[in-house]
Design a protein around this motif. Sequence first.
Motif, PDB file in Angstrom:
ATOM      1  N   LEU A 281     -64.234  54.397 -21.278  1.00  0.00           N
ATOM      2  CA  LEU A 281     -65.037  55.611 -21.388  1.00  0.00           C
ATOM      3  C   LEU A 281     -66.509  55.241 -21.490  1.00  0.00           C
ATOM      4  N   PHE A 282     -67.331  55.824 -20.611  1.00  0.00           N
ATOM      5  CA  PHE A 282     -68.772  55.614 -20.625  1.00  0.00           C
ATOM      6  C   PHE A 282     -69.449  56.830 -21.247  1.00  0.00           C
ATOM      7  N   LEU A 283     -70.266  56.586 -22.263  1.00  0.00           N
ATOM      8  CA  LEU A 283     -70.943  57.653 -22.995  1.00  0.00           C
ATOM      9  C   LEU A 283     -72.444  57.415 -22.963  1.00  0.00           C
ATOM     10  N   ASP A 284     -73.186  58.394 -22.483  1.00  0.00           N
ATOM     11  CA  ASP A 284     -74.643  58.287 -22.464  1.00  0.00           C
ATOM     12  C   ASP A 284     -75.208  59.281 -23.476  1.00  0.00           C
ATOM     13  N   GLU A 285     -75.623  58.783 -24.623  1.00  0.00           N
ATOM     14  CA  GLU A 285     -76.197  59.600 -25.697  1.00  0.00           C
ATOM     15  C   GLU A 285     -75.264  60.756 -26.071  1.00  0.00           C
ATOM     16  N   PRO A 286     -74.048  60.473 -26.538  1.00  0.00           N
ATOM     17  CA  PRO A 286     -73.066  61.545 -26.772  1.00  0.00           C
ATOM     18  C   PRO A 286     -73.384  62.464 -27.939  1.00  0.00           C
ATOM     19  N   THR A 287     -74.304  62.075 -28.834  1.00  0.00           N
ATOM     20  CA  THR A 287     -74.608  62.927 -29.987  1.00  0.00           C
ATOM     21  C   THR A 287     -76.052  63.403 -29.994  1.00  0.00           C
ATOM     22  N   VAL A 288     -76.749  63.277 -28.864  1.00  0.00           N
ATOM     23  CA  VAL A 288     -78.150  63.678 -28.836  1.00  0.00           C
ATOM     24  C   VAL A 288     -78.274  65.192 -29.040  1.00  0.00           C
ATOM     25  N   GLY A 289     -79.197  65.586 -29.910  1.00  0.00           N
ATOM     26  CA  GLY A 289     -79.523  66.992 -30.077  1.00  0.00           C
ATOM     27  C   GLY A 289     -78.479  67.826 -30.779  1.00  0.00           C
ATOM     28  N   VAL A 290     -77.585  67.213 -31.559  1.00  0.00           N
ATOM     29  CA  VAL A 290     -76.564  68.002 -32.250  1.00  0.00           C
ATOM     30  C   VAL A 290     -76.759  67.924 -33.759  1.00  0.00           C
ATOM     31  N   ASP A 291     -76.160  68.881 -34.467  1.00  0.00           N
ATOM     32  CA  ASP A 291     -76.245  68.901 -35.914  1.00  0.00           C
ATOM     33  C   ASP A 291     -75.362  67.814 -36.515  1.00  0.00           C
ATOM     34  N   VAL A 292     -75.556  67.553 -37.789  1.00  0.00           N
ATOM     35  CA  VAL A 292     -74.839  66.468 -38.472  1.00  0.00           C
ATOM     36  C   VAL A 292     -73.339  66.687 -38.424  1.00  0.00           C
ATOM     37  N   GLN A 293     -72.901  67.917 -38.618  1.00  0.00           N
ATOM     38  CA  GLN A 293     -71.465  68.199 -38.628  1.00  0.00           C
ATOM     39  C   GLN A 293     -70.839  67.897 -37.259  1.00  0.00           C
ATOM     40  N   SER A 294     -71.508  68.349 -36.182  1.00  0.00           N
ATOM     41  CA  SER A 294     -70.988  68.079 -34.841  1.00  0.00           C
ATOM     42  C   SER A 294     -70.975  66.582 -34.545  1.00  0.00           C
ATOM     43  N   LYS A 295     -72.030  65.888 -34.973  1.00  0.00           N
ATOM     44  CA  LYS A 295     -72.098  64.449 -34.752  1.00  0.00           C
ATOM     45  C   LYS A 295     -70.926  63.738 -35.434  1.00  0.00           C
ATOM     46  N   ASN A 296     -70.637  64.108 -36.660  1.00  0.00           N
ATOM     47  CA  ASN A 296     -69.541  63.469 -37.383  1.00  0.00           C
ATOM     48  C   ASN A 296     -68.199  63.724 -36.711  1.00  0.00           C
ATOM     49  N   VAL A 297     -67.985  64.963 -36.243  1.00  0.00           N
ATOM     50  CA  VAL A 297     -66.730  65.296 -35.567  1.00  0.00           C
ATOM     51  C   VAL A 297     -66.599  64.495 -34.275  1.00  0.00           C
ATOM     52  N   ILE A 298     -67.697  64.385 -33.523  1.00  0.00           N
ATOM     53  CA  ILE A 298     -67.675  63.639 -32.263  1.00  0.00           C
ATOM     54  C   ILE A 298     -67.375  62.161 -32.518  1.00  0.00           C
ATOM     55  N   ILE A 299     -68.047  61.565 -33.484  1.00  0.00           N
ATOM     56  CA  ILE A 299     -67.831  60.146 -33.781  1.00  0.00           C
ATOM     57  C   ILE A 299     -66.404  59.897 -34.256  1.00  0.00           C
ATOM     58  N   ASP A 300     -65.877  60.769 -35.110  1.00  0.00           N
ATOM     59  CA  ASP A 300     -64.499  60.622 -35.577  1.00  0.00           C
ATOM     60  C   ASP A 300     -63.510  60.697 -34.413  1.00  0.00           C
ATOM     61  N   TYR A 301     -63.778  61.614 -33.481  1.00  0.00           N
ATOM     62  CA  TYR A 301     -62.887  61.769 -32.330  1.00  0.00           C
ATOM     63  C   TYR A 301     -62.944  60.530 -31.436  1.00  0.00           C
ATOM     64  N   LEU A 302     -64.136  59.999 -31.251  1.00  0.00           N
ATOM     65  CA  LEU A 302     -64.279  58.792 -30.435  1.00  0.00           C
ATOM     66  C   LEU A 302     -63.565  57.605 -31.078  1.00  0.00           C
ATOM     67  N   LYS A 303     -63.648  57.490 -32.383  1.00  0.00           N
ATOM     68  CA  LYS A 303     -62.919  56.418 -33.077  1.00  0.00           C
ATOM     69  C   LYS A 303     -61.419  56.583 -32.880  1.00  0.00           C
ATOM     70  N   LYS A 304     -60.950  57.814 -32.894  1.00  0.00           N
ATOM     71  CA  LYS A 304     -59.529  58.092 -32.716  1.00  0.00           C
ATOM     72  C   LYS A 304     -59.059  57.641 -31.334  1.00  0.00           C
ATOM     73  N   ILE A 305     -59.797  58.015 -30.284  1.00  0.00           N
ATOM     74  CA  ILE A 305     -59.338  57.638 -28.944  1.00  0.00           C
ATOM     75  C   ILE A 305     -59.499  56.140 -28.712  1.00  0.00           C
ATOM     76  N   ASN A 306     -60.464  55.520 -29.388  1.00  0.00           N
ATOM     77  CA  ASN A 306     -60.578  54.062 -29.311  1.00  0.00           C
ATOM     78  C   ASN A 306     -59.360  53.394 -29.950  1.00  0.00           C
ATOM     79  N   GLU A 307     -58.922  53.901 -31.074  1.00  0.00           N
ATOM     80  CA  GLU A 307     -57.733  53.359 -31.732  1.00  0.00           C
ATOM     81  C   GLU A 307     -56.485  53.541 -30.875  1.00  0.00           C
TER      82      GLU A 307
END
Length: 232
Positions: free
Chosen positions: A141-167
């Motif tokens: 998966l290639f990600l170019d600035e996946p959390t740019v311009g988002v609020d803290v809550q959205s950023k945390n959800v996105i990062i958690d989801y990315l960790k999940k699919i990486n696992e």
Amino acid sequence: MLSVDNLSLDIPTGAIFGLLGPNGAGKTTLISMLCGLLKPTSGSFTIKGMNYRKNAATIKKIIGVVPQEYALYPTLTARENLMYFGSMYGLSGRDLKQKVANSLDYLGLLKFADHRIDTYSGGMKRRINLIAGILHQPDVLFLDEPTVGVDVQSKNVIIDYLKKINEEGTTIIYTSHHLMEAQDFCTEIAIIEAGKIFAKGTPESLVAATPGTRNLEEVFISLIGKELRDDV
């Protein structure tokens, strides 16, 4: 100056690999070549052991791409967008519907699934943009600035989801200007400037190898400098 200049890089399977650098360093150019959006003028690369010149069609089936700009149809609903993008990857029927519903639910968007994208906030659009690139469960998966311009809550959800699919087995290649985010998220990092690799290693090893630094942000400044990179 070449956008990518004689760059050599080996990214291990299963990594969360961060490509970090100032504006114009060559990050997006490199990802665009690896995704098949730009043709290299020289050199070559392989993905999962396949050479891009000989196996371009197969490579495209096993990678996912989440661009910095929203790649969504604003007048369609989230569900309609995802059903369309899923079908482009060869998904269909009950399997596609279930993948869309599960992803929307995990990212807190199921109750908004039938709202038009142009009614969504930036953080909501960013989450839909992510789902569109991973419905087919890509190997890479290639990600170019996946959390740019988002609020803290959205950023945390996105990062958690990315960790999940990486696992679950997806190798992630990620660019960002958020250095502290990268320090916590990435298993390995390469710092790029003028199309060349300045440093490569785990976040911890880069800090340890750079005297007088305590975190990745200080490593970055130490290696790249404090000069502004404005351009007109």
